[in-house]
Design a protein around this motif. Sequence first.
Motif, PDB file in Angstrom:
ATOM      1  N   TYR A  14       1.090  -1.172   0.156  1.00  0.00           N
ATOM      2  CA  TYR A  14      -0.082  -0.406  -0.379  1.00  0.00           C
ATOM      3  C   TYR A  14       1.031   1.153   0.071  1.00  0.00           C
ATOM      4  O   TYR A  14       2.121   1.222   0.862  1.00  0.00           O
ATOM      5  CB  TYR A  14      -1.120  -0.039   1.089  1.00  0.00           C
ATOM      6  N   SER A  15       1.021   2.309  -1.067  1.00  0.00           N
ATOM      7  CA  SER A  15       1.955   3.153  -1.003  1.00  0.00           C
ATOM      8  C   SER A  15       1.151   4.511  -2.360  1.00  0.00           C
ATOM      9  O   SER A  15       0.633   4.221  -2.481  1.00  0.00           O
ATOM     10  CB  SER A  15       3.260   2.125  -2.851  1.00  0.00           C
ATOM     11  N   GLU A  16       2.027   5.145  -1.124  1.00  0.00           N
ATOM     12  CA  GLU A  16       2.057   6.272  -1.933  1.00  0.00           C
ATOM     13  C   GLU A  16       2.135   6.570  -3.643  1.00  0.00           C
ATOM     14  O   GLU A  16       3.258   6.024  -3.485  1.00  0.00           O
ATOM     15  CB  GLU A  16       2.775   7.773  -0.942  1.00  0.00           C
ATOM     16  N   TYR A  17       1.510   7.488  -3.811  1.00  0.00           N
ATOM     17  CA  TYR A  17       1.697   8.135  -5.279  1.00  0.00           C
ATOM     18  C   TYR A  17       2.360   9.163  -5.591  1.00  0.00           C
ATOM     19  O   TYR A  17       2.564  10.363  -4.448  1.00  0.00           O
ATOM     20  CB  TYR A  17       0.360   8.029  -5.956  1.00  0.00           C
ATOM     21  N   GLY A  18       3.556  10.121  -6.031  1.00  0.00           N
ATOM     22  CA  GLY A  18       3.991  10.870  -7.179  1.00  0.00           C
ATOM     23  C   GLY A  18       5.338   9.949  -7.696  1.00  0.00           C
ATOM     24  O   GLY A  18       5.071   9.625  -8.390  1.00  0.00           O
ATOM     25  N   SER A  19       6.208  11.182  -7.856  1.00  0.00           N
ATOM     26  CA  SER A  19       7.616  11.393  -9.274  1.00  0.00           C
ATOM     27  C   SER A  19       8.648  10.578  -8.161  1.00  0.00           C
ATOM     28  O   SER A  19       8.671  10.420  -7.413  1.00  0.00           O
ATOM     29  CB  SER A  19       7.585  12.170  -9.783  1.00  0.00           C
ATOM     30  N   PHE A  20       9.225   9.427  -9.315  1.00  0.00           N
ATOM     31  CA  PHE A  20      10.990   9.349  -8.680  1.00  0.00           C
ATOM     32  C   PHE A  20      11.834   9.619 -10.125  1.00  0.00           C
ATOM     33  O   PHE A  20      11.468   9.253 -11.376  1.00  0.00           O
ATOM     34  CB  PHE A  20      10.510   7.087  -9.074  1.00  0.00           C
ATOM     35  N   LYS A  21      12.537  10.255  -9.943  1.00  0.00           N
ATOM     36  CA  LYS A  21      14.170  10.262 -10.635  1.00  0.00           C
ATOM     37  C   LYS A  21      14.827   9.220 -10.173  1.00  0.00           C
ATOM     38  O   LYS A  21      15.678  10.154  -8.425  1.00  0.00           O
ATOM     39  CB  LYS A  21      14.327  11.850 -10.717  1.00  0.00           C
ATOM     40  N   VAL A  22      15.761   8.573 -10.478  1.00  0.00           N
ATOM     41  CA  VAL A  22      16.582   7.322 -10.042  1.00  0.00           C
ATOM     42  C   VAL A  22      18.143   7.500 -11.169  1.00  0.00           C
ATOM     43  O   VAL A  22      17.657   6.994 -11.925  1.00  0.00           O
ATOM     44  CB  VAL A  22      15.774   6.894  -9.888  1.00  0.00           C
ATOM     45  N   ASN A  23      18.727   8.131 -10.289  1.00  0.00           N
ATOM     46  CA  ASN A  23      20.242   7.039 -10.645  1.00  0.00           C
ATOM     47  C   ASN A  23      21.008   6.025 -10.602  1.00  0.00           C
ATOM     48  O   ASN A  23      21.032   5.894  -9.922  1.00  0.00           O
ATOM     49  CB  ASN A  23      20.854   8.898 -10.937  1.00  0.00           C
ATOM     50  N   ILE A  24      21.468   5.337 -11.445  1.00  0.00           N
ATOM     51  CA  ILE A  24      21.573   4.287 -11.032  1.00  0.00           C
ATOM     52  C   ILE A  24      23.135   3.598 -11.619  1.00  0.00           C
ATOM     53  O   ILE A  24      23.534   4.174 -12.283  1.00  0.00           O
ATOM     54  CB  ILE A  24      20.448   3.072 -11.515  1.00  0.00           C
ATOM     55  N   THR A  25      23.979   3.522 -10.976  1.00  0.00           N
ATOM     56  CA  THR A  25      25.292   3.450 -11.509  1.00  0.00           C
ATOM     57  C   THR A  25      25.500   2.037 -10.681  1.00  0.00           C
ATOM     58  O   THR A  25      25.886   1.573  -9.764  1.00  0.00           O
ATOM     59  CB  THR A  25      26.202   4.336 -10.600  1.00  0.00           C
ATOM     60  N   VAL A  26      26.230   1.937 -12.388  1.00  0.00           N
ATOM     61  CA  VAL A  26      26.502   0.061 -12.157  1.00  0.00           C
ATOM     62  C   VAL A  26      27.736  -0.815 -12.712  1.00  0.00           C
ATOM     63  O   VAL A  26      28.100   0.619 -13.768  1.00  0.00           O
ATOM     64  CB  VAL A  26      25.421  -1.174 -12.912  1.00  0.00           C
ATOM     65  N   PRO A  27      28.811  -1.412 -12.458  1.00  0.00           N
ATOM     66  CA  PRO A  27      29.526  -1.398 -13.780  1.00  0.00           C
ATOM     67  C   PRO A  27      28.261  -1.808 -15.274  1.00  0.00           C
ATOM     68  O   PRO A  27      28.151  -2.539 -15.859  1.00  0.00           O
ATOM     69  CB  PRO A  27      29.883  -3.301 -13.391  1.00  0.00           C
ATOM     70  N   SER A  28      29.717  -1.155 -16.235  1.00  0.00           N
ATOM     71  CA  SER A  28      29.082  -1.311 -16.953  1.00  0.00           C
ATOM     72  C   SER A  28      29.459  -2.179 -18.193  1.00  0.00           C
ATOM     73  O   SER A  28      28.105  -1.986 -18.987  1.00  0.00           O
ATOM     74  CB  SER A  28      30.409   0.106 -17.662  1.00  0.00           C
ATOM     75  N   GLU A  29      28.781  -3.699 -17.498  1.00  0.00           N
ATOM     76  CA  GLU A  29      28.846  -5.069 -18.133  1.00  0.00           C
ATOM     77  C   GLU A  29      27.070  -5.056 -17.938  1.00  0.00           C
ATOM     78  O   GLU A  29      26.793  -5.738 -18.563  1.00  0.00           O
ATOM     79  CB  GLU A  29      29.622  -5.855 -17.841  1.00  0.00           C
ATOM     80  N   TYR A  30      26.400  -4.755 -17.247  1.00  0.00           N
ATOM     81  CA  TYR A  30      25.067  -4.739 -16.603  1.00  0.00           C
ATOM     82  C   TYR A  30      24.287  -3.663 -17.979  1.00  0.00           C
ATOM     83  O   TYR A  30      24.482  -2.617 -18.831  1.00  0.00           O
ATOM     84  CB  TYR A  30      25.152  -4.130 -15.037  1.00  0.00           C
TER      85      TYR A  30
END
Length: 530
Positions: free
Chosen positions: A198-214
Amino acid sequence: MKILCALMIVVGTPLLGFSQTGYWQQEVHYNIKVALNDKQHSLKGDLSVDYINHSPDTLTFIWFHLWPNAYKNKNTALAKQLVVLNESKNPLSGDKKKTEATEPGFIDSLKFVVNGQTVSTENDTANIDMIKVILPQPLLPGKQVTVATPFFVKLPNYYSRSGYSGQQFFVCQWYPKPAVYDNTGWHQMPYLDQGEFYSEYGSFKVNITVPSEYVVGATGSLQTKAELDRYKQIGIENNKGVKSALYKTTTPGKSKTLQYVGDRILDFAWFAAKDFVIRYDTLQMADNNTIDVFSYGQTGGNKTWKNSTSYIKDAVRHYSNWIGQYPYPVVQAVEGPKNQSSGGMEYPMITLITSPNAKEEEMDAVITHEVGHNWFMGILGSNEREHAWMDEGINSYFQFRYEAEKYRSNSLFGNMIPKEVKELDVKDFQARIYEVLNSIPAKQPINTASAAFSNNEDYGIVEYVKTAVWLYIIENTIGRDTLDKGIQSYYKDWQFKHPSPEDLKKELEAASGKNLDAIFALLDKEGKLL
């Protein structure tokens, strides 16, 4: 959560201006930066969330979920529930679920600040996956605060929806997340395997850093154009049916940061692997809007996954026609590893599918069910913990309708449907299917809270199957066209909000012109509905 396969053996956009009189809901806007350490199986991140108080109440604190802590030890609500579920499990119904990880998971390194001011917190005395953030000043109605914290997450080995498996990462329930505050108060619930969200609505801005092979698949739209273009190019090639093309990095040993954004959503999940097989297509919607369709498969996975984007597209077409237009710019599915410890799980714009042995019709049904949760959970954000039927059961009704129309099949029965039944027209076919479904023992009422079931089998039969039977009763009472009209009105009026059973009842009564008290009373009926 996908439980139907297990049952086979039985058989930045503001959310203001709410039209409903007196209705309100809270609003959240996330900015998250997170980095994956694939050697330590961990995440290091920073969270900032704008929390807007649309309630008529003054708030002095905000409850936050710390769901990675559910995987920490044998004393969490998750671990205790899994012990009970395993003790009650039918030995013929499949492997028991893990009750703990060989590598526990947890979240720590938290330091909450509110509007730049360090604040105190209070741990929940019963559940280590909840924390109360004390506000430095009362949050008045109509006002906003920004809550920020660093965080570190140790991922468990993959079970119960989240974790890692080899060099594949299934990152779900991973960030500090405000609990829902509605007209009944706070919903500070611990993480459970049987019992969703059960969650609230809104917006997301997500920066994901991973090894470049992924390769990464995530909720939201990928904003990193060069990466998006490569995914599309590889995905188009793989959809041609030639030998699978895999993603190859041009910067081995380096890292990359990918940005995702999403509006009018209530959660964010992401999945990463070096060997995901990307498939890509597009889908033209009725409003001349084209959406991206991605799937991410296993290199040695189910052979039916080659049709995954086709199944996703067909699911979106049907649900958009029956219920209302799909509102997001992308829809995706991820094929999970060859274990069924989590079954499969839906998140906004992306879903995890774990069906390593599914045949084509079954794989189509599973994908359709999970994609369908974009409507019943993602867009119509009911309280799944209290009213699981409002997402799982209604969604199952439409899944069964999809299977009947497309294949004259039902995934609960596999290949056991007689030839003469499969030759019936759709209406008669469904009548025969529902006659059998209504005969399946289902003692508990549909209105039973998900955590109150002592085993997965009863939960699945009641919340998925019995609810589908209940909606079929409504279909036969008011007519399919009228039911569709009511569901479409329900979708239009309650999208991106938190509808209750009473709200659904009002919409169906308005569409049909009938008093449905007696039918809705069946939600509290034990045993067979008819």
